[in-house]
Design a protein around this motif. Structure first.
Motif, PDB file in Angstrom:
ATOM      1  N   ARG A  32       0.855  -1.193   0.000  1.00  0.00           N
ATOM      2  CA  ARG A  32       0.000   0.000   0.000  1.00  0.00           C
ATOM      3  C   ARG A  32       0.886   1.237   0.000  1.00  0.00           C
ATOM      4  O   ARG A  32       1.697   1.426   0.909  1.00  0.00           O
ATOM      5  N   LEU A  60      -3.897   8.478  -2.355  1.00  0.00           N
ATOM      6  CA  LEU A  60      -5.293   8.361  -2.764  1.00  0.00           C
ATOM      7  C   LEU A  60      -5.327   7.726  -4.151  1.00  0.00           C
ATOM      8  O   LEU A  60      -4.707   8.235  -5.086  1.00  0.00           O
ATOM      9  N   ARG A  92      -7.686  -1.030  -4.987  1.00  0.00           N
ATOM     10  CA  ARG A  92      -8.013  -0.668  -3.600  1.00  0.00           C
ATOM     11  C   ARG A  92      -6.899  -1.034  -2.609  1.00  0.00           C
ATOM     12  O   ARG A  92      -6.566  -0.221  -1.729  1.00  0.00           O
ATOM     13  N   ALA A 118      -4.461   4.180   0.282  1.00  0.00           N
ATOM     14  CA  ALA A 118      -5.138   4.338   1.565  1.00  0.00           C
ATOM     15  C   ALA A 118      -6.644   4.498   1.386  1.00  0.00           C
ATOM     16  O   ALA A 118      -7.437   4.084   2.230  1.00  0.00           O
ATOM     17  N   SER A 119      -7.044   5.111   0.283  1.00  0.00           N
ATOM     18  CA  SER A 119      -8.455   5.304  -0.018  1.00  0.00           C
ATOM     19  C   SER A 119      -8.612   5.336  -1.533  1.00  0.00           C
ATOM     20  O   SER A 119      -7.626   5.483  -2.264  1.00  0.00           O
ATOM     21  N   VAL A 147     -11.231   6.646  -4.950  1.00  0.00           N
ATOM     22  CA  VAL A 147     -12.349   7.436  -5.456  1.00  0.00           C
ATOM     23  C   VAL A 147     -12.529   7.149  -6.944  1.00  0.00           C
ATOM     24  O   VAL A 147     -11.655   6.559  -7.590  1.00  0.00           O
ATOM     25  N   LEU A 163     -18.107   4.238  -3.767  1.00  0.00           N
ATOM     26  CA  LEU A 163     -16.940   5.112  -3.779  1.00  0.00           C
ATOM     27  C   LEU A 163     -17.367   6.563  -4.007  1.00  0.00           C
ATOM     28  O   LEU A 163     -18.323   6.824  -4.728  1.00  0.00           O
ATOM     29  N   GLU A 164     -16.635   7.473  -3.399  1.00  0.00           N
ATOM     30  CA  GLU A 164     -16.876   8.892  -3.645  1.00  0.00           C
ATOM     31  C   GLU A 164     -16.617   9.201  -5.117  1.00  0.00           C
ATOM     32  O   GLU A 164     -15.621   8.755  -5.697  1.00  0.00           O
ATOM     33  N   THR A 213      -4.594  15.797   2.907  1.00  0.00           N
ATOM     34  CA  THR A 213      -4.820  14.467   3.491  1.00  0.00           C
ATOM     35  C   THR A 213      -3.863  13.425   2.928  1.00  0.00           C
ATOM     36  O   THR A 213      -3.293  12.630   3.675  1.00  0.00           O
ATOM     37  N   TRP A 214      -3.679  13.421   1.606  1.00  0.00           N
ATOM     38  CA  TRP A 214      -2.802  12.450   0.963  1.00  0.00           C
ATOM     39  C   TRP A 214      -1.729  13.173   0.154  1.00  0.00           C
ATOM     40  O   TRP A 214      -1.970  14.237  -0.417  1.00  0.00           O
TER      41      TRP A 214
END
Length: 218
Positions: A14, A19, A55, A59-60, A62, A77-78, A103-104
């Motif tokens: 990961r 993102l 995925r 970490a996340s 979209v 998903l956003e 954030t990322w």
């Protein structure tokens, strides 16, 4: 421009502070009367194959889209709309970089019509970018650059946004022509892991390949 080669590995990794974004804009071009991202490949949609492979690498995750789409809500998903209408994949990247800001640190990209995207894509791109101290790392397979399979550092947000809003850029290649980036030369294999499903022949190929994979792991 740095160029890296190396062995492919399916070992889980990961990317820290990353993102992931699946590029599903442009109306996800229709085939057989529906968005091609929603076409069935071995019992699940092509988009779900990409999500499942991308995925674990970020970490996340979209969806990068041209506009909000109800048909994609089932994936949970956003949805991040493009910076402006008709701004192409670069407009999508600008919006995702903006979403990641604060954030990322990195954004990992893959398209919605590449159902066998490598499971170590993020690892190889991230490590190459770090070694080369580059803000972008892009796959090259054979002699062809594959900018939709790439990783971008958040520090590029303003440059990408200005290129879209002030210079009318829409494609990755045009932007890359004016910046320093790292190339990851991907070892060639019997089957191209970066092939896109752009027509019925490619869809048949994806289904056949997925069926062979299922039989192998049955």
């Amino acid at each position: 421009m740095a160029v890296e080669t190396g062995e492919v590995s399916n070992q889980a990794f990961r990317v820290p502070g990353c993102l992931g974004a699946v590029l599903a804009g442009g109306g996800s071009r229709r085939m057989d009367g529906r968005p091609k991202a929603l076409l069935d490949v071995a019992g699940q949609t092509m988009l779900q194959h990409v999500i499942d492979r991308l995925r674990p690498q970020a970490a996340s995750l979209v969806l990068s889209i041209d506009r909000q789409r109800a048909e994609y809500s089932e994936f949970g998903l956003e949805q991040v709309p493009d910076l402006q209408a008709d701004s192409g994949p670069l407009g999508g990247l600008a919006s995702v970089l903006e979403r990641a800001a604060g954030t990322w640190d990195w954004v990992l990209l893959a398209p919605c019509d590449a159902p066998v995207v490598p499971k170590d894509l993020g690892r190889r791109l991230y490590q190459a970018a770090c070694r080369a101290q580059a803000a972008v790392a892009v796959v090259r397979y054979g002699s062809r650059l594959q900018p939709v399979f790439s990783i971008w550092h958040g520090s590029l947000l303003e440059a990408v946004r200005r290129s879209v809003m002030e210079r009318g850029m829409a494609g990755f290649r045009q932007f890359l022509g004016g910046c320093d980036y790292c190339i990851v030369d991907w070892p060639e294999a019997a089957e191209n892991p970066f092939f896109n499903v752009n027509d019925s022949a490619a869809l048949h190929r994806a289904r056949r390949r997925a069926s062979m994979h299922e039989e192998k792991h049955a």
